[in-house]
Design a protein around this motif. Structure first.
Motif, PDB file in Angstrom:
ATOM      1  N   ALA A  19       0.838  -1.195   0.000  1.00 62.17           N
ATOM      2  CA  ALA A  19       0.000   0.000   0.000  1.00 62.17           C
ATOM      3  C   ALA A  19       0.874   1.247   0.000  1.00 62.17           C
ATOM      4  CB  ALA A  19      -0.928   0.012   1.214  1.00 62.17           C
ATOM      5  N   ALA A  20       0.578   2.175  -0.892  1.00 67.75           N
ATOM      6  CA  ALA A  20       1.256   3.480  -0.869  1.00 67.75           C
ATOM      7  C   ALA A  20       0.581   4.317   0.210  1.00 67.75           C
ATOM      8  CB  ALA A  20       1.160   4.157  -2.222  1.00 67.75           C
ATOM      9  N   THR A  21       1.267   4.544   1.300  1.00 65.23           N
ATOM     10  CA  THR A  21       0.659   5.182   2.472  1.00 65.23           C
ATOM     11  C   THR A  21       0.830   6.689   2.500  1.00 65.23           C
ATOM     12  OG1 THR A  21       2.676   4.776   3.746  1.00 65.23           O
ATOM     13  CG2 THR A  21       0.941   3.086   3.847  1.00 65.23           C
ATOM     14  N   GLU A  22       1.551   7.250   1.503  1.00 63.12           N
ATOM     15  CA  GLU A  22       1.726   8.692   1.427  1.00 63.12           C
ATOM     16  C   GLU A  22       2.076   9.046  -0.018  1.00 63.12           C
ATOM     17  OE1 GLU A  22       4.315   7.137   3.734  1.00 63.12           O
ATOM     18  OE2 GLU A  22       5.090   6.521   1.769  1.00 63.12           O
ATOM     19  N   PRO A  23       1.969  10.313  -0.398  1.00 62.40           N
ATOM     20  CA  PRO A  23       2.336  10.704  -1.762  1.00 62.40           C
ATOM     21  C   PRO A  23       3.794  10.387  -2.060  1.00 62.40           C
ATOM     22  CG  PRO A  23       1.117  12.468  -0.671  1.00 62.40           C
ATOM     23  CD  PRO A  23       1.448  11.450   0.391  1.00 62.40           C
ATOM     24  N   HIS A 172      -1.216   7.265   5.802  1.00 61.10           N
ATOM     25  CA  HIS A 172      -0.600   7.734   7.035  1.00 61.10           C
ATOM     26  C   HIS A 172      -0.342   9.228   6.902  1.00 61.10           C
ATOM     27  CE1 HIS A 172       1.172   3.408   7.594  1.00 61.10           C
ATOM     28  NE2 HIS A 172      -0.135   3.448   7.742  1.00 61.10           N
ATOM     29  N   GLY A 173      -1.054  10.028   7.664  1.00 63.44           N
ATOM     30  CA  GLY A 173      -0.850  11.470   7.602  1.00 63.44           C
ATOM     31  C   GLY A 173      -1.912  12.171   6.774  1.00 63.44           C
ATOM     32  N   THR A 307      -3.429   3.275 -16.017  1.00 59.24           N
ATOM     33  CA  THR A 307      -4.239   3.010 -14.832  1.00 59.24           C
ATOM     34  C   THR A 307      -3.361   2.819 -13.610  1.00 59.24           C
ATOM     35  OG1 THR A 307      -5.871   1.461 -13.876  1.00 59.24           O
ATOM     36  CG2 THR A 307      -4.262   0.541 -15.405  1.00 59.24           C
ATOM     37  N   GLY A 308      -3.960   3.019 -12.453  1.00 59.89           N
ATOM     38  CA  GLY A 308      -3.322   2.606 -11.212  1.00 59.89           C
ATOM     39  C   GLY A 308      -3.629   1.142 -10.952  1.00 59.89           C
ATOM     40  N   TRP A 309      -3.312   0.691  -9.742  1.00 53.65           N
ATOM     41  CA  TRP A 309      -3.510  -0.713  -9.365  1.00 53.65           C
ATOM     42  C   TRP A 309      -4.717  -0.801  -8.442  1.00 53.65           C
ATOM     43  CZ3 TRP A 309      -0.833  -3.845 -12.319  1.00 53.65           C
ATOM     44  CH2 TRP A 309       0.339  -3.365 -12.908  1.00 53.65           C
ATOM     45  N   HIS A 310      -5.664  -1.649  -8.813  1.00 54.79           N
ATOM     46  CA  HIS A 310      -6.948  -1.716  -8.126  1.00 54.79           C
ATOM     47  C   HIS A 310      -7.023  -2.893  -7.156  1.00 54.79           C
ATOM     48  CE1 HIS A 310      -8.412   1.445 -10.717  1.00 54.79           C
ATOM     49  NE2 HIS A 310      -7.987   0.782 -11.762  1.00 54.79           N
ATOM     50  N   GLU A 311      -7.986  -2.791  -6.256  1.00 56.23           N
ATOM     51  CA  GLU A 311      -8.179  -3.813  -5.237  1.00 56.23           C
ATOM     52  C   GLU A 311      -8.723  -5.111  -5.838  1.00 56.23           C
ATOM     53  OE1 GLU A 311      -7.827  -3.666  -1.513  1.00 56.23           O
ATOM     54  OE2 GLU A 311      -6.362  -2.379  -2.473  1.00 56.23           O
ATOM     55  N   HIS A 339       7.105  -7.755  -8.572  1.00 49.03           N
ATOM     56  CA  HIS A 339       8.130  -6.711  -8.557  1.00 49.03           C
ATOM     57  C   HIS A 339       7.825  -5.599  -7.553  1.00 49.03           C
ATOM     58  CE1 HIS A 339      10.543  -8.100 -12.040  1.00 49.03           C
ATOM     59  NE2 HIS A 339       9.388  -8.641 -12.420  1.00 49.03           N
ATOM     60  N   GLY A 340       6.841  -5.799  -6.680  1.00 49.14           N
ATOM     61  CA  GLY A 340       6.638  -4.885  -5.567  1.00 49.14           C
ATOM     62  C   GLY A 340       6.080  -3.524  -5.920  1.00 49.14           C
ATOM     63  N   TYR A 341       5.210  -3.445  -6.920  1.00 51.61           N
ATOM     64  CA  TYR A 341       4.569  -2.164  -7.240  1.00 51.61           C
ATOM     65  C   TYR A 341       3.644  -1.738  -6.106  1.00 51.61           C
ATOM     66  CZ  TYR A 341       6.283  -1.923 -12.034  1.00 51.61           C
ATOM     67  OH  TYR A 341       7.095  -1.806 -13.139  1.00 51.61           O
ATOM     68  N   ARG A 342       3.480  -0.433  -5.973  1.00 52.18           N
ATOM     69  CA  ARG A 342       2.658   0.112  -4.892  1.00 52.18           C
ATOM     70  C   ARG A 342       1.240   0.393  -5.365  1.00 52.18           C
ATOM     71  NH1 ARG A 342       5.211   2.508  -0.274  1.00 52.18           N
ATOM     72  NH2 ARG A 342       7.455   2.109  -0.246  1.00 52.18           N
ATOM     73  N   TRP A 343       0.281   0.157  -4.465  1.00 50.61           N
ATOM     74  CA  TRP A 343      -1.150   0.259  -4.762  1.00 50.61           C
ATOM     75  C   TRP A 343      -1.718   1.608  -4.298  1.00 50.61           C
ATOM     76  CZ3 TRP A 343       0.263  -4.163  -6.598  1.00 50.61           C
ATOM     77  CH2 TRP A 343      -0.622  -5.007  -7.276  1.00 50.61           C
ATOM     78  N   HIS A 344      -2.934   1.878  -4.729  1.00 52.38           N
ATOM     79  CA  HIS A 344      -3.774   3.019  -4.310  1.00 52.38           C
ATOM     80  C   HIS A 344      -3.400   4.320  -5.018  1.00 52.38           C
ATOM     81  CE1 HIS A 344      -5.571   0.275  -1.531  1.00 52.38           C
ATOM     82  NE2 HIS A 344      -4.493   0.181  -0.774  1.00 52.38           N
ATOM     83  N   GLU A 345      -4.078   5.407  -4.615  1.00 50.08           N
ATOM     84  CA  GLU A 345      -4.017   6.651  -5.391  1.00 50.08           C
ATOM     85  C   GLU A 345      -2.646   7.291  -5.435  1.00 50.08           C
ATOM     86  OE1 GLU A 345      -6.128   7.984  -1.489  1.00 50.08           O
ATOM     87  OE2 GLU A 345      -5.680   6.112  -2.552  1.00 50.08           O
ATOM     88  N   PHE A 346      -1.775   7.012  -4.459  1.00 48.21           N
ATOM     89  CA  PHE A 346      -0.421   7.555  -4.463  1.00 48.21           C
ATOM     90  C   PHE A 346       0.607   6.512  -4.885  1.00 48.21           C
ATOM     91  CE2 PHE A 346      -2.225  10.442  -0.997  1.00 48.21           C
ATOM     92  CZ  PHE A 346      -2.431  11.493  -1.885  1.00 48.21           C
TER      93      PHE A 346
END
Length: 362
Positions: A19-23, A172-173, A307-311, A339-346
């Motif tokens: 999860a991308a927890t911050e920008p 986070h934040g 696209t981003g990565w969806h749930e 390869h460890g890509y990060r999810w969500h809007e950021f």
């Protein structure tokens, strides 16, 4: 009665650590330095940075972006009995009311709301829940509600003073509204998007300039998004869109010349497909769309998708499969997890480039 949808063919589990927890800016990256996975019909996926997007496209292609501006659509308040609550304004309803969602301060859905309940909000404003949405027969326990929110001087000015961006528990934040707006966001007379059309977030002026230098066109449309937190089997809600004549002409000219139409996000895809006829010809249009792409309605005009990565089980996955096919989407998601890509809007991005159909080649 709430409509239900089929399950997407793409199946996966996302580790919490992805999860991308911050920008990305908080992690020392520019917007266009997030990772970009390029998945085409031939060869293995390529792993680059988003600023390399122009090199993954060809001269004569057309990128279509959504210029909807994100609203500060989350407001903290209290229920009738004093319990704290956060109200999310999803957007206007076709009848002039508003669609809202209630959340606890910790981000959990409120499941015991009832019709007639009042939510007390800042500056003496009160929101009254009227009926469930989209089923008006629902009077208790609805996830979404049609609500009356009377505000002297208008809802948007009040939101600008007391609201904040909608954010979910994986973040986070807190960050300013600018972090939730794209480089091409433009204020409209009407209420914009409850949540950022996040596929467009990694674009920067440099990327747009590089697209132009590459001979890739950029066209604009508007689709205002509601809250994205659908139940696992809910279909997308109706949303407001506008496809200008200039964009329709650009899409049709690109297709006629053999170029690809690449949509930036599910919002752009939904809007373009709403105004596409069975032969893939696009006309200008505006209004409310209820189109749901999936196995029974594949894409007619969109040839590629940023696209981003969806749930897992998200309705967006059906749309991705309708554009790129389930096999390519599944392959892209497997590579992203490996390869460890990060999810969500950021998080990180994906470019899906399926082979042009026989109809397009023919």
């Amino acid at each position: 009665m709430t409509l239900r949808r089929p399950a997407p063919a793409t199946e996966f589990t996302v580790p919490e650590a992805l999860a991308a927890t911050e920008p990305p800016e908080v992690r020392g990256l520019a917007r266009d330095e997030v990772r970009l996975l390029v998945a085409g019909h031939a060869g293995p996926p390529q792993h680059v940075r988003f600023r390399d997007l122009p090199l993954a496209l060809a001269p004569g292609d057309l990128v279509v972006v959504n210029t909807s501006e994100t609203e500060p659509a989350a407001i903290d308040g209290h229920r009738d009995d004093g319990r704290p609550v956060t109200l999310h304004v999803s957007g206007p309803a076709p009848d002039g009311l508003h669609v809202v969602e209630l959340r606890t301060p910790g981000g959990r859905r409120v499941t015991d709301g009832v019709a007639g309940e009042t939510v007390l909000l800042p500056c003496g404003v009160a929101a009254t829940l009227l009926t469930g949405h989209p089923d008006p027969r629902t009077v208790a326990g609805s996830r979404l509600w049609r609500a009356r929110i009377p505000v002297a001087g208008g809802l948007r000015g009040w939101l600008a003073a007391v609201g904040r961006p909608i954010r979910y528990s994986y973040l986070h934040g807190e960050w300013p509204l600018a972090a939730y707006r794209t480089v091409f966001a433009r204020a409209e007379p009407e209420f914009g998007s409850a949540e950022m059309p996040s596929a467009g977030r990694p674009f920067t002026p440099d990327v747009l300039t590089a697209l132009q230098a590459r001979g890739v066109g950029v066209a604009e449309l508007v689709l205002h998004t509601g809250v994205s937190s659908l139940e696992a089997d809910e279909v997308p809600q109706r949303e407001r869109y506008r496809v200008p004549a200039a964009t329709a002409d650009a899409v049709n000219a690109t297709r006629a010349a053999g170029g690809r139409v690449v949509a930036v996000g599910t919002t752009v895809t939904r809007a373009l497909e709403t105004v596409a006829d069975p032969a893939g010809h696009v006309s200008a249009g505006a209004g409310w769309t209820h189109l749901v792409l999936g196995p029974d309605r594949p894409a007619r005009v969109v040839d590629g998708l940023v696209t981003g990565w969806h749930e897992p089980q998200a309705s967006h996955l059906l749309l991705l499969e309708a554009v790129a096919g389930a096999q390519l989407v599944s392959r892209a998601y497997a590579a992203a997890l490996e390869h460890g890509y990060r999810w969500h809007e950021f998080g990180d991005s994906c470019l899906l480039l399926p082979a042009l159909t026989a109809r397009r080649r023919g």
